[in-house]
Scaffold this active site. Structure first.
Site, PDB file in Angstrom:
ATOM      1  N   CYS A   1       0.779  -1.235   0.000  1.00 40.98           N
ATOM      2  CA  CYS A   1       0.000   0.000   0.000  1.00 40.98           C
ATOM      3  C   CYS A   1       0.818   1.297   0.000  1.00 40.98           C
ATOM      4  CB  CYS A   1      -1.001   0.043   1.148  1.00 40.98           C
ATOM      5  SG  CYS A   1      -2.041  -1.418   1.242  1.00 40.98           S
ATOM      6  N   THR A   2       0.206   2.310  -0.587  1.00 37.19           N
ATOM      7  CA  THR A   2       0.694   3.685  -0.550  1.00 37.19           C
ATOM      8  C   THR A   2      -0.507   4.572  -0.324  1.00 37.19           C
ATOM      9  OG1 THR A   2       2.396   3.142  -2.203  1.00 37.19           O
ATOM     10  CG2 THR A   2       1.983   5.480  -1.762  1.00 37.19           C
TER      11      THR A   2
END
Length: 476
Positions: free
Chosen positions: A10-11
């Site tokens: 994730c970002t």
């Protein structure tokens, strides 16, 4: 399916209301996975369908739930044999939650405050928190009640505020109210920096956080309390896996600032050089170091530099959400759950007015045992699988087709929001959710049709490039 699909994933991108072009708060995130495939669905959970007791099939976490849940949107996994993984949504009070950004606590803290094997984790967080909160601060307070099995970052927002919550160890955490005029790019590392314990309007934390750090002599600084430095990691992996993502996002939103891609001193939040739109957020979350020597599809640099850093847009993208709460609209029409699926390099987000009762069938239908263009998730994954080798070959026709499709998607999404904004006031309040259903379905169908055409274009282009082919004298 591997129960640890969200490890190292994730970002997130958070945008305060004075940093956005229209005064909206926006919390957004790429949900990535440790493998290329992790099928997702997009649904609306009605209060009657919410469990009264949550029992996790991921790690055994259990919790009795309040009897007055709110309706909410979410994006659970299609295969729930190892849990729900609701990930992101907006409830009927226009409170948004994105959970989670995987993070890492240093070994000293983990030795002093071990993670709880059956504590709350990413798998359960959205389901047991979002339906029961009425503003972003309540989200922080509710989540802070439980021990955790993971180190994570979680975002909450309402029309006025964004809070970012980070866990360190099994029972300690801190949350920061993101300044209204700033944005945050959060990779997989602890982000919150200096905590002002005299500013409760801007910081919240576990009750004994400061005393715990003092008791065990965790703070190496001569002054201040830098949460990241005290509890986070700074490993060699951070310098190629995490900080380059911060560098490139800040390069896009503050191009006037010169920084080192591997710097550990980049600030947690920045004031952008221009006001940020939904399109800007989507472009950051689909970026892959374009126009640098680090672009995996690039033609500059070397084979080593093009693989040196972990990009934001990548094969592990499963869904991207942009949860937008607009201040200039009445509550019944203010929240939009923008959603893209598949690899973000090749897609664009679809806007869904969150005050709805259901989602289109092709967003709910996500088989786990076959690929199908009847599924929005699989349609986007198939596009990525065909487009990727063409991009690697720098095929101009493929790049143009994807670019045109993305532009169409962004334009169709904007047109749908404008259409809804122009007409909703004429709809009876009791009819508005069903009206949103119809408008959402129309928008989704328009963008789905374009993506089906894009897949057709890419297949036709790729068909001319198969290895077993023959050409003699310029004729087939």
């Amino acid at each position: 399916m591997d129960q640890f699909v969200n490890h190292l994933s994730c970002t997130a991108l958070l945008v305060g209301k004075k940093a956005s072009v229209d005064g909206s708060t926006m919390i957004a995130r790429n949900e990535d996975a440790s493998g290329g495939i992790n099928p997702k669905r997009f649904i609306v959970v009605q209060p009657a369908d919410q469990p009264q007791r949550y029992v996790s099939t991921f790690n055994g976490f259990q919790l009795d739930l309040p009897q007055t849940p709110l309706q909410y949107t979410c994006t659970p996994v299609a295969d729930q044999s190892h849990g729900t993984w609701g990930e992101a949504g907006i409830n009927s009070e226009n409170v948004a939650m994105s959970a989670t950004e995987t993070e890492f606590t240093n070994t000293t803290m983990l030795g002093l405050d071990p993670l709880e094997p059956d504590g709350i984790g990413e798998e359960a967080m959205l389901t047991v928190v979002l339906p029961y909160i009425h503003n972003a601060r309540e989200g922080v307070e509710r989540l802070g009640e439980y021990g955790t099995c993971e180190s994570n970052g979680i975002a909450f927002s309402d029309a006025n505020e964004i809070w970012y919550f980070e866990t360190v160890g099994g029972h300690h955490w801190a949350a920061e109210r993101i300044p209204d005029d700033r944005y945050v790019l959060a990779p997989n590392q602890t982000g919150i920096q200096e905590i002002d314990f005299q500013a409760p309007e801007h910081y919240k934390y576990s009750a004994d956080l400061k005393d715990f750090a003092a008791k065990y002599h965790l703070n190496k600084a001569k002054e201040g309390f830098n949460f990241r430095d005290i509890f986070g990691e700074d490993t060699q992996a951070d310098h190629y896996y995490n900080t380059p993502r911060v560098w490139y996002a800040q390069k896009m939103l503050n191009p006037e600032i010169d920084q080192d891609p591997e710097s550990r001193t980049m600030p947690f939040s920045r004031v952008p050089s221009h006001l940020i739109s939904v399109e800007d957020v989507a472009m950051v979350l689909s970026s892959h170091y374009q126009a640098t020597d680090f672009d995996p599809y690039g033609q500059t640099g070397t084979p080593e530099t093009r693989r040196r850093y972990r990009p934001i847009g990548m094969n592990r993208n499963q869904e991207m959400h942009i949860l937008q709460i607009r201040p200039n609209m009445p509550k019944s029409h203010a929240a939009i759950h923008w959603l893209a699926e598949g690899v973000n390099i090749f897609n664009s987000p679809v806007p869904f007015f969150a005050n709805c009762t259901t989602t289109p069938e092709n967003f709910q239908y996500t088989p786990i045992d076959k690929s199908s263009t009847d599924s929005f998730y699989w349609l986007n994954k198939l596009i990525a699988m065909v487009a990727d080798p063409l991009f690697a070959e720098h095929d101009w026709d493929a790049e143009f087709a994807v670019s045109e499709s993305r532009k169409f998607g962004f334009a169709a999404g904007r047109a749908a929001v404008a259409k809804g904004d122009a007409a909703f006031a004429d709809v009876k309040p009791e009819d508005l959710p069903a009206w949103h259903d119809a408008l959402n379905a129309e928008t989704a169908a328009t963008i789905t049709n374009d993506l089906q055409y894009l897949l057709h274009q890419l297949v036709c282009i790729r068909a001319e490039k198969m290895t077993p082919s023959f050409e003699k004298g310029g004729e087939l």
